[in-house]
Design a protein around this motif. Structure first.
Motif, PDB file in Angstrom:
ATOM      1  N   SER A 125       0.726  -0.826   0.097  1.00 49.42           N
ATOM      2  CA  SER A 125      -0.270  -0.051  -0.312  1.00 49.42           C
ATOM      3  C   SER A 125       1.045   1.278  -0.043  1.00 49.42           C
ATOM      4  O   SER A 125       2.221   0.575   0.357  1.00 49.42           O
ATOM      5  N   ASP A 126       0.288   2.669  -0.271  1.00 50.31           N
ATOM      6  CA  ASP A 126       1.006   3.709   0.109  1.00 50.31           C
ATOM      7  C   ASP A 126       1.405   4.527   0.850  1.00 50.31           C
ATOM      8  O   ASP A 126       1.811   5.126   1.933  1.00 50.31           O
ATOM      9  N   PHE A 127       0.531   3.144   2.572  1.00 51.89           N
ATOM     10  CA  PHE A 127       0.913   3.964   3.372  1.00 51.89           C
ATOM     11  C   PHE A 127       2.570   3.178   4.286  1.00 51.89           C
ATOM     12  O   PHE A 127       3.107   3.169   5.032  1.00 51.89           O
ATOM     13  N   GLY A 128       2.983   1.860   3.598  1.00 50.79           N
ATOM     14  CA  GLY A 128       4.544   0.770   3.489  1.00 50.79           C
ATOM     15  C   GLY A 128       3.622  -0.155   4.249  1.00 50.79           C
ATOM     16  O   GLY A 128       4.725  -0.640   4.665  1.00 50.79           O
ATOM     17  N   ASN A 129       2.218  -0.768   3.748  1.00 54.41           N
ATOM     18  CA  ASN A 129       1.592  -1.877   4.444  1.00 54.41           C
ATOM     19  C   ASN A 129       1.956  -2.775   3.568  1.00 54.41           C
ATOM     20  O   ASN A 129       1.220  -2.984   2.429  1.00 54.41           O
ATOM     21  N   LEU A 130       2.811  -4.320   3.608  1.00 57.25           N
ATOM     22  CA  LEU A 130       2.625  -5.178   2.594  1.00 57.25           C
ATOM     23  C   LEU A 130       1.561  -5.677   3.230  1.00 57.25           C
ATOM     24  O   LEU A 130       1.451  -6.229   4.195  1.00 57.25           O
ATOM     25  N   VAL A 131       0.516  -6.212   2.749  1.00 55.71           N
ATOM     26  CA  VAL A 131      -0.739  -6.595   2.255  1.00 55.71           C
ATOM     27  C   VAL A 131      -1.230  -8.243   1.693  1.00 55.71           C
ATOM     28  O   VAL A 131      -1.044  -8.534   0.212  1.00 55.71           O
ATOM     29  N   LEU A 132      -1.488  -9.399   2.510  1.00 51.02           N
ATOM     30  CA  LEU A 132      -1.800 -10.327   1.690  1.00 51.02           C
ATOM     31  C   LEU A 132      -3.380 -10.826   2.170  1.00 51.02           C
ATOM     32  O   LEU A 132      -3.905 -10.502   3.109  1.00 51.02           O
ATOM     33  N   GLN A 133      -3.534 -10.405   0.643  1.00 56.07           N
ATOM     34  CA  GLN A 133      -4.768 -10.878   0.480  1.00 56.07           C
ATOM     35  C   GLN A 133      -5.697 -12.189   0.034  1.00 56.07           C
ATOM     36  O   GLN A 133      -5.017 -12.366  -0.502  1.00 56.07           O
ATOM     37  N   ASP A 134      -7.012 -12.247   0.207  1.00 56.73           N
ATOM     38  CA  ASP A 134      -7.268 -13.831  -0.352  1.00 56.73           C
ATOM     39  C   ASP A 134      -8.133 -13.324  -1.417  1.00 56.73           C
ATOM     40  O   ASP A 134      -7.685 -12.016  -2.122  1.00 56.73           O
ATOM     41  N   GLY A 135      -8.781 -14.152  -2.532  1.00 56.43           N
ATOM     42  CA  GLY A 135      -9.517 -13.913  -3.428  1.00 56.43           C
ATOM     43  C   GLY A 135     -10.315 -12.390  -3.342  1.00 56.43           C
ATOM     44  O   GLY A 135     -10.295 -12.033  -4.888  1.00 56.43           O
ATOM     45  N   SER A 136     -10.972 -12.477  -2.067  1.00 59.73           N
ATOM     46  CA  SER A 136     -11.879 -12.070  -1.951  1.00 59.73           C
ATOM     47  C   SER A 136     -11.382 -10.242  -1.437  1.00 59.73           C
ATOM     48  O   SER A 136     -12.247  -8.952  -0.907  1.00 59.73           O
ATOM     49  N   ALA A 137     -10.157 -10.319  -1.584  1.00 59.31           N
ATOM     50  CA  ALA A 137      -9.340  -8.572  -1.087  1.00 59.31           C
ATOM     51  C   ALA A 137      -9.573  -8.903   0.366  1.00 59.31           C
ATOM     52  O   ALA A 137      -9.439  -7.695   0.793  1.00 59.31           O
ATOM     53  N   ASN A 138      -9.620  -9.358   1.612  1.00 57.39           N
ATOM     54  CA  ASN A 138     -10.164  -9.617   2.356  1.00 57.39           C
ATOM     55  C   ASN A 138      -8.062  -9.793   2.940  1.00 57.39           C
ATOM     56  O   ASN A 138      -7.467 -10.828   2.612  1.00 57.39           O
ATOM     57  N   GLU A 139      -8.062  -8.981   4.114  1.00 60.71           N
ATOM     58  CA  GLU A 139      -6.544  -8.992   4.221  1.00 60.71           C
ATOM     59  C   GLU A 139      -6.934 -10.323   5.961  1.00 60.71           C
ATOM     60  O   GLU A 139      -7.473 -10.885   6.794  1.00 60.71           O
ATOM     61  N   MET A 140      -5.633 -10.635   4.793  1.00 59.50           N
ATOM     62  CA  MET A 140      -5.064 -11.568   5.980  1.00 59.50           C
ATOM     63  C   MET A 140      -3.968 -11.946   7.303  1.00 59.50           C
ATOM     64  O   MET A 140      -3.589 -13.087   8.166  1.00 59.50           O
TER      65      MET A 140
END
Length: 834
Positions: A125-140
């Motif tokens: 993200s533009d905040f510097g957060n590395l995010v792992l998401q599932d197929g529905s874009a839910n944050e895991m």
């Protein structure tokens, strides 16, 4: 040679081959060593790096295109990859986890998420957060939950004593070694909480107590919410977290703990600059316990350490050598101890208190939440022989100390008043003139220095022009002298008192909203329509356009700019800027993806999405926002138009109070204001305001009570639908309460899953807030305590005056001046007494 600017780390971030950028990592699209993962606006970048060209490889995140680069997060801190390993990859594995694999396909690091989705992907993200998401874009999983040595804006460092979770910042071992160092930065769960740096298990630096807006042990920390710092604590849940944000997202910055134990606030302004550092390199008093127990450290004095009055060094030899850590001990036994330890025939004089101003208060305070004022705090301490010192801070309350007084510092500015307990003989005052100092005559001196936040408010250099907020016109409510005084106060605010806001070009707003396309329309209020937009930099906005047919005008427009720009709280909507070109007057806000609360609450299909847990969090959030407006903000504000349509919901369903066009400032001693111009929404307006034009902070409390009952029931107060013979929701709730059927008020859509005790408490509190007489209603401080279960609820009284909504018969209440009524509730009601 010792390097003081260790935060300016020079990294070999690129290999000889120019890196290529990608925007997502999946099972089929791994990140290899000649690539970087970039955020949508090219602010942050993730990839492989070698610190200072060392022979070890790591995966990290850094600010892109800023030299020298600063790595803000590292995945494999203690498991570097060899310099010769050219086949390492970052990939989403078959179990859905993000993994770092070396050249032999061994897992070096993994997100370790238990769930195994069919598809997952990693984005930055533009905040510097590395995010792992599932197929529905839910944050895991997110990197913000596993910080290293750096705190970025919107990131949180947390503590949860019940689960044992601690999110602290841990320093690098060295400039070229990201492995775990010895210094840890985190917070405590005591009340009030403090920030600490530990060297191993030993305290190294302490922030002082949090007073709801700043740490009072940091003399230069700003006390306004514009500082951007937030610390929320829940004693019941055993949680605490600290965060900060970029004001208007207008600068790049971070806080980090260096390998030498220094906390540094760093901001970008054509280069990285350190605007604040602790412990300060030139102030040895910042180091925890420099002068030992009962010692006072004063950096401006020729003798840095001295003993408190009535105390002397434990070891004169150590003290003369400059070794003060042994501290001091009492010279004369306290009078209360003599009385307790011996049978004396003659009365013993009472102990006295020695006043010390501009102090960093000692560590390990006991907080007495039940103490209501300064004199009671003094009396309590005097009546308890174990109490060695006390302090009453207006923004905290009563704090007392019973153990060693450690880490005391004398400030040249700011600081608090500390009272040290002494035997009467130690004061040096003749017996016949000894007085116990009365706190009722003492005002705590609060001098706001150049706050940490001010250091970080460097601005974007972009397409937008930057201007100070214009001086406001005088209030249109001129019928009453007190309102004229408030308007005059606004008028006198010079430009330096108002923060900078972006002034947007009309063309940029038109482009962002697709020419105010109806497809982008979010809603319609009394002010005018609100449109969703997306600026060229990718930022999503909500543009509120003043309608030429609106009942509100330029005064309300300017009023909102002044107030909301100076008010910053997580439960208030944020204003990015405004546009005034030609006849157009537009306010540009942060975009709330879930729109307003009424879009869920009063929709038969959508209301089921609001679980009781979500509703209760919304109630608590709105309460905290109102408490901030009434008591904790730099301006004291009455909103005057609190209702469900003015509660916006962000992506996590957190509430944000909006629409400050009708809000008014009030003085600290002011209780009631009379106006001949009644504004707001009937059904939410208190009886004294709707019928007499008298408003106060208790008017907002009444509106909050209505709001609570609507959130619980999903029924409008101004609609008699489904309420049988009852005039409105208030009378319906009252009857259910009296009959012991309060839970019947609960929305049937979620009636199978809720906390009965919480619901009952909220209904009772709602009825307390809508009592007819303002004096009977609790203030928002009491409301927040009651919601948390920390305070008992008195028995509510029966509502007398009610507003009945009629679809066929509409009566407008007119005062001597015109009456503004929000178009969100256009059905005006009849006033009836019972």
């Amino acid at each position: 040679m010792r390097v003081h600017l260790c935060f300016l780390l020079v990294f070999s971030l690129f290999q000889a081959i120019q890196s290529s950028a990608i925007y997502i990592i999946t099972a089929s699209r791994p990140l290899v060593q000649n690539q970087t993962l970039v955020s949508p606006s090219q602010i942050f970048e993730l990839g492989f790096f070698r610190p200072n060209g060392s022979g070890k490889q790591y995966v990290g995140i850094w600010y892109k295109n800023m030299t020298p680069s600063k790595v803000v997060w590292v995945a494999n801190r203690d498991k570097p990859i060899g310099d010769t390993d050219q086949s390492a990859t970052l990939i989403v594995g078959g179990d859905g986890n993000l993994k770092l694999l070396d050249g032999q396909q061994n897992t070096v690091w993994s997100t370790n998420v238990m769930a195994k989705p069919k598809y997952s992907a990693a984005v930055l993200s533009d905040f510097g957060n590395l995010v792992l998401q599932d197929g529905s874009a839910n944050e895991m999983w997110q990197s913000f939950d596993e910080p290293t040595d750096t705190l970025l804006p919107t990131m949180k460092i947390r503590v949860n004593v019940k689960t044992g979770m601690k999110q602290h910042l841990i320093s690098w071992k060295g400039e070229d070694d990201p492995s775990f160092g010895s210094f840890v930065l985190g917070g405590t769960l005591e009340t009030p909480p403090q920030g600490f740096v530990w060297n191993g298990s030993s305290p190294y630096w302490r922030s002082g107590q949090w007073d709801k807006s700043k740490f009072i042990g940091i003399a230069t920390m700003s006390g306004t919410y514009l500082s951007g710092y937030d610390l929320l604590q829940s004693i019941d849940q055993g949680t605490s977290y600290f965060s900060f944000y970029n004001y208007n997202n207008s600068f790049f910055g971070y806080i980090f703990i260096s390998s030498e134990g220094s906390i540094k606030f760093v901001s970008w302004n054509n280069g990285w600059s350190t605007y604040w550092e602790a412990p300060a390199p030139t102030n040895h008093c910042d180091v925890y316990g420099t002068c030992g127990p009962f010692g006072v450290c004063d950096a401006s004095s020729s003798t840095m350490c001295r003993c408190l009055k009535g105390f002397k060094p434990r070891s004169d030899q150590d003290w003369n050598r400059g070794n003060w850590t042994g501290g001091c001990h009492r010279e004369t036994e306290l009078n209360c101890q003599i009385t307790a330890s011996a049978a004396v025939s003659t009365p013993v004089e009472k102990d006295v208190f020695w006043q010390m101003k501009q102090m960093k208060l000692p560590d390990s305070a006991d907080y007495l939440s039940s103490i209501a004022d300064e004199e009671e705090c003094q009396s309590w301490c005097l009546g308890n022989c174990s109490c060695l010192a006390f302090s009453y801070v207006d923004t905290i309350g009563c704090m007392v100390w019973s153990g060693d007084l450690t880490d005391i510092q004398k400030f040249s500015t700011a600081g608090e008043v500390l009272f040290i307990r002494l035997a009467a003989a130690d004061t040096g005052i003749p017996t016949q003139t000894k007085l116990i100092i009365s706190l009722s005559t003492i005002s705590v001196i609060t001098l706001f220095g150049a706050g940490i936040s001010v250091w970080g408010l460097s601005r974007w250099r972009g397409k937008f022009r930057k201007m100070k907020i214009p001086r406001l016109l005088k209030s249109v409510d001129t019928a009453n002298k007190s309102e004229e005084l408030i308007a005059a106060r606004k008028e006198q605010m010079n430009q330096e008192d108002a923060p900078e806001l972006l002034v947007y070009d009309l063309d940029s707003i038109i482009l962002a909203t697709d020419k105010f396309n109806t497809k982008n329309k979010l809603g319609q209020g009394g002010f005018g329509p609100v449109y969703k937009g997306k600026l060229n930099d990718g930022k999503e906005i909500a543009a509120k356009r003043l309608s030429s047919h609106s009942g509100q005008g330029i005064a309300e427009f300017k009023n909102e700019i002044l107030l909301i720009s100076k008010l910053q709280h997580r439960n208030l909507v944020r204003l990015f800027g405004y546009c005034t070109e030609g006849e157009e007057k537009i306010l540009v806000y942060e975009y709330s993806p879930n729109k307003s609360l009424d879009a869920f609450l009063f929709d038969s299909k959508e209301k089921a999405k609001l679980s009781w847990g979500t509703r209760f969090r919304i109630i608590q959030g709105v309460a905290r926002g109102l408490l901030y407006l009434h008591r904790d903000s730099c301006l004291r504000v009455i909103h005057r138009d609190l209702k469900v349509s003015n509660i916006l919901l962000d992506e996590k369903m957190n509430p944000k109070i909006s629409d400050f066009g009708l809000a008014r400032m009030f003085e600290g001693t002011q209780v009631l204001v009379n106006t001949h111009k009644v504004v707001g929404t009937l059904g939410y307006m208190s009886p004294e305001y709707a019928m007499g034009g008298i408003f106060s902070e208790k008017s907002d409390v009444y509106s909050f009570g209505v709001l609570m009952l609507e959130i619980i029931s999903s029924k409008k107060n101004t609609s008699s639908d489904h309420l049988g013979q009852h005039l409105n929701l208030l009378t319906y709730a009252w009857q259910l309460w009296c009959e012991g059927r309060g839970l019947d008020l609960m929305d049937e859509a979620i009636a199978d899953a809720f906390s009965p005790s919480e619901v009952i408490r909220c209904i009772e509190l709602g009825l307390l807030c809508v009592q007819d007489y303002a004096a009977d209603r609790p203030n928002m401080s009491a409301v927040v305590l009651m919601l948390s279960g920390q305070s008992d609820l008195p028995q509510p009284k029966q509502p007398t005056f009610t507003f009945q909504c009629s679809t066929t018969h509409k009566v407008q209440i007119q005062s001597k001046e015109e009456t503004f009524l929000s178009r969100n509730t256009i059905t005006i009601t009849m006033v009836e007494g019972r």
